[in-house]
Design a protein around this motif. Sequence first.
Motif, PDB file in Angstrom:
ATOM      1  N   ASN A   1     -19.203   6.168  -1.581  1.00  0.00           N
ATOM      2  CA  ASN A   1     -20.456   6.593  -0.947  1.00  0.00           C
ATOM      3  C   ASN A   1     -20.237   6.778   0.553  1.00  0.00           C
ATOM      4  O   ASN A   1     -21.196   6.792   1.327  1.00  0.00           O
ATOM      5  CB  ASN A   1     -21.556   5.556  -1.211  1.00  0.00           C
ATOM      6  CG  ASN A   1     -22.000   5.562  -2.669  1.00  0.00           C
ATOM      7  OD1 ASN A   1     -22.232   6.617  -3.253  1.00  0.00           O
ATOM      8  ND2 ASN A   1     -22.083   4.386  -3.281  1.00  0.00           N
ATOM      9  N   ASN A   2     -18.943   6.896   0.925  1.00  0.00           N
ATOM     10  CA  ASN A   2     -18.559   7.008   2.340  1.00  0.00           C
ATOM     11  C   ASN A   2     -19.157   5.876   3.163  1.00  0.00           C
ATOM     12  O   ASN A   2     -19.570   6.072   4.311  1.00  0.00           O
ATOM     13  CB  ASN A   2     -18.977   8.369   2.908  1.00  0.00           C
ATOM     14  CG  ASN A   2     -18.243   9.510   2.216  1.00  0.00           C
ATOM     15  OD1 ASN A   2     -17.029   9.454   2.048  1.00  0.00           O
ATOM     16  ND2 ASN A   2     -18.991  10.511   1.777  1.00  0.00           N
ATOM     17  N   ALA A   3     -19.212   4.707   2.552  1.00  0.00           N
ATOM     18  CA  ALA A   3     -19.793   3.532   3.213  1.00  0.00           C
ATOM     19  C   ALA A   3     -18.717   2.738   3.937  1.00  0.00           C
ATOM     20  O   ALA A   3     -17.517   2.889   3.665  1.00  0.00           O
ATOM     21  CB  ALA A   3     -20.502   2.658   2.182  1.00  0.00           C
ATOM     22  N   ALA A   4     -19.152   1.877   4.837  1.00  0.00           N
ATOM     23  CA  ALA A   4     -18.210   1.045   5.588  1.00  0.00           C
ATOM     24  C   ALA A   4     -17.731  -0.141   4.766  1.00  0.00           C
ATOM     25  O   ALA A   4     -16.692  -0.733   5.040  1.00  0.00           O
ATOM     26  CB  ALA A   4     -18.867   0.553   6.878  1.00  0.00           C
ATOM     27  N   SER A   5     -18.499  -0.486   3.722  1.00  0.00           N
ATOM     28  CA  SER A   5     -18.222  -1.689   2.928  1.00  0.00           C
ATOM     29  C   SER A   5     -17.927  -1.340   1.473  1.00  0.00           C
ATOM     30  O   SER A   5     -18.546  -0.428   0.906  1.00  0.00           O
ATOM     31  CB  SER A   5     -19.449  -2.611   3.010  1.00  0.00           C
ATOM     32  OG  SER A   5     -19.347  -3.662   2.097  1.00  0.00           O
ATOM     33  N   THR A   6     -16.982  -2.090   0.864  1.00  0.00           N
ATOM     34  CA  THR A   6     -16.633  -1.878  -0.553  1.00  0.00           C
ATOM     35  C   THR A   6     -16.789  -3.179  -1.321  1.00  0.00           C
ATOM     36  O   THR A   6     -16.403  -4.243  -0.841  1.00  0.00           O
ATOM     37  CB  THR A   6     -15.186  -1.377  -0.692  1.00  0.00           C
ATOM     38  OG1 THR A   6     -15.052  -0.132  -0.002  1.00  0.00           O
ATOM     39  CG2 THR A   6     -14.801  -1.178  -2.157  1.00  0.00           C
ATOM     40  N   ILE A   7     -17.373  -3.080  -2.502  1.00  0.00           N
ATOM     41  CA  ILE A   7     -17.503  -4.221  -3.409  1.00  0.00           C
ATOM     42  C   ILE A   7     -16.567  -3.991  -4.586  1.00  0.00           C
ATOM     43  O   ILE A   7     -16.557  -2.898  -5.176  1.00  0.00           O
ATOM     44  CB  ILE A   7     -18.961  -4.385  -3.887  1.00  0.00           C
ATOM     45  CG1 ILE A   7     -19.867  -4.743  -2.704  1.00  0.00           C
ATOM     46  CG2 ILE A   7     -19.064  -5.453  -4.984  1.00  0.00           C
ATOM     47  CD1 ILE A   7     -21.352  -4.626  -3.010  1.00  0.00           C
ATOM     48  N   ILE A   8     -15.775  -4.988  -4.915  1.00  0.00           N
ATOM     49  CA  ILE A   8     -14.865  -4.903  -6.070  1.00  0.00           C
ATOM     50  C   ILE A   8     -15.511  -5.603  -7.254  1.00  0.00           C
ATOM     51  O   ILE A   8     -16.005  -6.727  -7.128  1.00  0.00           O
ATOM     52  CB  ILE A   8     -13.500  -5.540  -5.762  1.00  0.00           C
ATOM     53  CG1 ILE A   8     -12.815  -4.828  -4.598  1.00  0.00           C
ATOM     54  CG2 ILE A   8     -12.592  -5.508  -6.999  1.00  0.00           C
ATOM     55  CD1 ILE A   8     -11.509  -5.484  -4.141  1.00  0.00           C
ATOM     56  N   ILE A   9     -15.539  -4.933  -8.397  1.00  0.00           N
ATOM     57  CA  ILE A   9     -16.083  -5.521  -9.628  1.00  0.00           C
ATOM     58  C   ILE A   9     -14.977  -5.484 -10.683  1.00  0.00           C
ATOM     59  O   ILE A   9     -14.361  -4.436 -10.912  1.00  0.00           O
ATOM     60  CB  ILE A   9     -17.332  -4.748 -10.111  1.00  0.00           C
ATOM     61  CG1 ILE A   9     -18.402  -4.736  -8.999  1.00  0.00           C
ATOM     62  CG2 ILE A   9     -17.900  -5.373 -11.384  1.00  0.00           C
ATOM     63  CD1 ILE A   9     -19.574  -3.824  -9.282  1.00  0.00           C
ATOM     64  N   GLY A  10     -14.698  -6.625 -11.290  1.00  0.00           N
ATOM     65  CA  GLY A  10     -13.573  -6.693 -12.216  1.00  0.00           C
ATOM     66  C   GLY A  10     -13.854  -7.485 -13.481  1.00  0.00           C
ATOM     67  O   GLY A  10     -14.786  -8.297 -13.539  1.00  0.00           O
ATOM     68  N   ALA A  11     -13.039  -7.229 -14.482  1.00  0.00           N
ATOM     69  CA  ALA A  11     -13.068  -7.973 -15.755  1.00  0.00           C
ATOM     70  C   ALA A  11     -11.750  -7.703 -16.451  1.00  0.00           C
ATOM     71  O   ALA A  11     -11.215  -6.598 -16.353  1.00  0.00           O
ATOM     72  CB  ALA A  11     -14.237  -7.514 -16.627  1.00  0.00           C
TER      73      ALA A  11
ATOM     74  N   ILE B   1     -16.614  -9.426  -7.515  1.00  0.00           N
ATOM     75  CA  ILE B   1     -17.344 -10.028  -8.646  1.00  0.00           C
ATOM     76  C   ILE B   1     -16.457  -9.946  -9.882  1.00  0.00           C
ATOM     77  O   ILE B   1     -15.948  -8.871 -10.221  1.00  0.00           O
ATOM     78  CB  ILE B   1     -18.682  -9.299  -8.908  1.00  0.00           C
ATOM     79  CG1 ILE B   1     -19.699  -9.635  -7.806  1.00  0.00           C
ATOM     80  CG2 ILE B   1     -19.255  -9.664 -10.277  1.00  0.00           C
ATOM     81  CD1 ILE B   1     -21.004  -8.858  -7.917  1.00  0.00           C
ATOM     82  N   ASN B   2     -16.285 -11.070 -10.570  1.00  0.00           N
ATOM     83  CA  ASN B   2     -15.488 -11.127 -11.793  1.00  0.00           C
ATOM     84  C   ASN B   2     -16.380 -11.576 -12.951  1.00  0.00           C
ATOM     85  O   ASN B   2     -17.136 -12.541 -12.816  1.00  0.00           O
ATOM     86  CB  ASN B   2     -14.333 -12.112 -11.603  1.00  0.00           C
ATOM     87  CG  ASN B   2     -13.486 -12.272 -12.862  1.00  0.00           C
ATOM     88  OD1 ASN B   2     -13.269 -11.322 -13.599  1.00  0.00           O
ATOM     89  ND2 ASN B   2     -13.005 -13.489 -13.101  1.00  0.00           N
ATOM     90  N   MET B   3     -16.266 -10.888 -14.069  1.00  0.00           N
ATOM     91  CA  MET B   3     -17.046 -11.245 -15.262  1.00  0.00           C
ATOM     92  C   MET B   3     -16.077 -11.554 -16.399  1.00  0.00           C
ATOM     93  O   MET B   3     -15.341 -10.680 -16.838  1.00  0.00           O
ATOM     94  CB  MET B   3     -17.986 -10.094 -15.641  1.00  0.00           C
ATOM     95  CG  MET B   3     -18.984  -9.753 -14.533  1.00  0.00           C
ATOM     96  SD  MET B   3     -19.802  -8.162 -14.796  1.00  0.00           S
ATOM     97  CE  MET B   3     -18.437  -7.025 -14.621  1.00  0.00           C
ATOM     98  N   ASP B   4     -16.072 -12.786 -16.829  1.00  0.00           N
ATOM     99  CA  ASP B   4     -15.159 -13.206 -17.891  1.00  0.00           C
ATOM    100  C   ASP B   4     -15.932 -14.109 -18.847  1.00  0.00           C
ATOM    101  O   ASP B   4     -16.297 -15.226 -18.497  1.00  0.00           O
ATOM    102  CB  ASP B   4     -13.962 -13.948 -17.290  1.00  0.00           C
ATOM    103  CG  ASP B   4     -12.847 -14.181 -18.301  1.00  0.00           C
ATOM    104  OD1 ASP B   4     -13.056 -13.911 -19.493  1.00  0.00           O
ATOM    105  OD2 ASP B   4     -11.763 -14.638 -17.880  1.00  0.00           O
ATOM    106  N   MET B   5     -16.202 -13.596 -20.055  1.00  0.00           N
ATOM    107  CA  MET B   5     -16.998 -14.299 -21.064  1.00  0.00           C
ATOM    108  C   MET B   5     -18.464 -14.384 -20.629  1.00  0.00           C
ATOM    109  O   MET B   5     -18.958 -15.421 -20.210  1.00  0.00           O
ATOM    110  CB  MET B   5     -16.427 -15.680 -21.374  1.00  0.00           C
ATOM    111  CG  MET B   5     -15.040 -15.628 -21.986  1.00  0.00           C
ATOM    112  SD  MET B   5     -14.270 -17.235 -22.273  1.00  0.00           S
ATOM    113  CE  MET B   5     -15.378 -17.962 -23.491  1.00  0.00           C
ATOM    114  N   VAL B   6     -19.132 -13.244 -20.714  1.00  0.00           N
ATOM    115  CA  VAL B   6     -20.561 -13.182 -20.362  1.00  0.00           C
ATOM    116  C   VAL B   6     -21.402 -12.782 -21.579  1.00  0.00           C
ATOM    117  O   VAL B   6     -22.535 -12.329 -21.440  1.00  0.00           O
ATOM    118  CB  VAL B   6     -20.807 -12.198 -19.193  1.00  0.00           C
ATOM    119  CG1 VAL B   6     -20.238 -12.757 -17.898  1.00  0.00           C
ATOM    120  CG2 VAL B   6     -20.223 -10.806 -19.475  1.00  0.00           C
ATOM    121  N   GLY B   7     -20.849 -12.993 -22.782  1.00  0.00           N
ATOM    122  CA  GLY B   7     -21.517 -12.517 -23.993  1.00  0.00           C
ATOM    123  C   GLY B   7     -22.193 -13.571 -24.836  1.00  0.00           C
ATOM    124  O   GLY B   7     -22.710 -13.280 -25.910  1.00  0.00           O
TER     125      GLY B   7
END
Length: 508
Positions: A207-217, A302-308
């Motif tokens: 989004n041509n933003a100054a900040s990046t969020i990492i989302i992983g699993a 943000i990490n998602m591991d076993m969210v079910g």
Amino acid sequence: FLADDKLEGRRTGTKGEQLASQYIVQQFEKNGLTPKGDNGGYLQPFEINEGKEILSSSFLIIDGEHLKVDKDFFPFSWSVDGKGEAVASPSLHESGGAWLWDIKEMLTENEKSPHFDLMAAIRSKEKDAAKKGATALIIFNSGNKDAAVKYDGKDRSAASAIPVIWLQKRMAGKIAKDPSHMMDINFKVEQGEKTRKGYNVVGYISNNAASTIIIGAHFDHLGYGEDHNSRSTELPAIHNGADDNASGTAALLELSRILKKEGNRHNNYLFVAFSGEELGLFGSKYYTEHPTISFTDVNYMINMDMVGRYNDSSKAITIGGFGTSPSWSTLLYEKKPAFTIKVDSSGTGPSDHTSFYRKDIPVLFFFTGLHNDYHKPSDDFEKINYEGELMIVKYITRLIDRSSKSPKLAFTKTREQQTTTSARFTVSMGIMPDYTFSGGGVKVDGVSEGKAAQKAGLKAGDIVVKLGDFNVSSVESYMQALSKFKKGDATKVKVKRGAEELVFDINF
């Protein structure tokens, strides 16, 4: 799709893992993500070194009988390659080209000695045999006491001067019946490096933003249980890993769709589906060592591991990493909470956020809890709470919105947690082993605040090579060494730090 039998448990390095990675690529494309893997694609390949393996060219023939590798014999992983012919007997075990050595008496003599190290005794015998001109050392145990010797491909001890071979129980009994019998022995020992390739899948929303969020699993699982990390007693069996971690991967894909379509434009988003997590965080560690974006602009991960397996009765989820930024205390809580939040302050744990915490990035780890199907073939899709998982996905989008109104999050260090679920010892040094390290010893990835290792003076990057009287050549041998100590014991630990070898006093 991810937890279907046709993916055969998504074990890293298998066709099932490839099918899963292809599916994730298709979903990233469909959701409009830009490839951010290697060479302009979505995939980031990495190699896993699993230690050594016995090559099929190895053989052992005794009196014309062709023995089978593993079932009847195996070379120790630190054995040098070699071949030869000899005539030998156990009663004359220090004569001829090959020495035959029965360790029955030695095991009996040292049965009650807490400091006896069988492997050290074998290495000492091997050096003596080589010095006296032996061409090979063949070891067996004709006694009832189990020597518990097994092939350990991860053992990185220094190579022997001559081939060293272990005979299994069937052959030990056969030879012990007539110890004076002179046997014709023909052998060849050949070992090679055992590797396999895993793939991270990486997509990006700019989004041509100054900040990046990492989302992983992580999307890998246990396959048929070949890596000895299954809790099932009935193997082989397909481990579909619906909760662990098809659930986190599904949440990752859904968040990529939502954040591309209607996400907060104050951030860029990097989505990483990791492989190799079940083997020791291989994929996430590789990514943090070979990032495809600059970490300078990363706000948090943000990490998602076993969210079910959200429980509709307790209505609670656990969020780890609470202590990695002071901002989490205000950002996590809502006026009308969808569920009860239990927090864990640690930035480390048995999942991929640990790798990012090690790079001084604030992290959050979403988790709906352990259950009886964990690491069993029974972790199947029909047991997933789909509505509960959707609540978590929506909560994460709201959390991202809230964080976008704040300045870049400050990072804080936290206490360390074990990154492995196995605990066969009563004491701990307080180090995080680097499971991806393929050299000899145990490389320290992190040191826990206030624990024995830190008090002794150990640092991240040190390689532990000896604990007390016990040589450390792998994580497995380190754990075996730890099991010899109890709370209150004091000993010495030897480490390699760069070109230096240092010895520290350590108190458990």
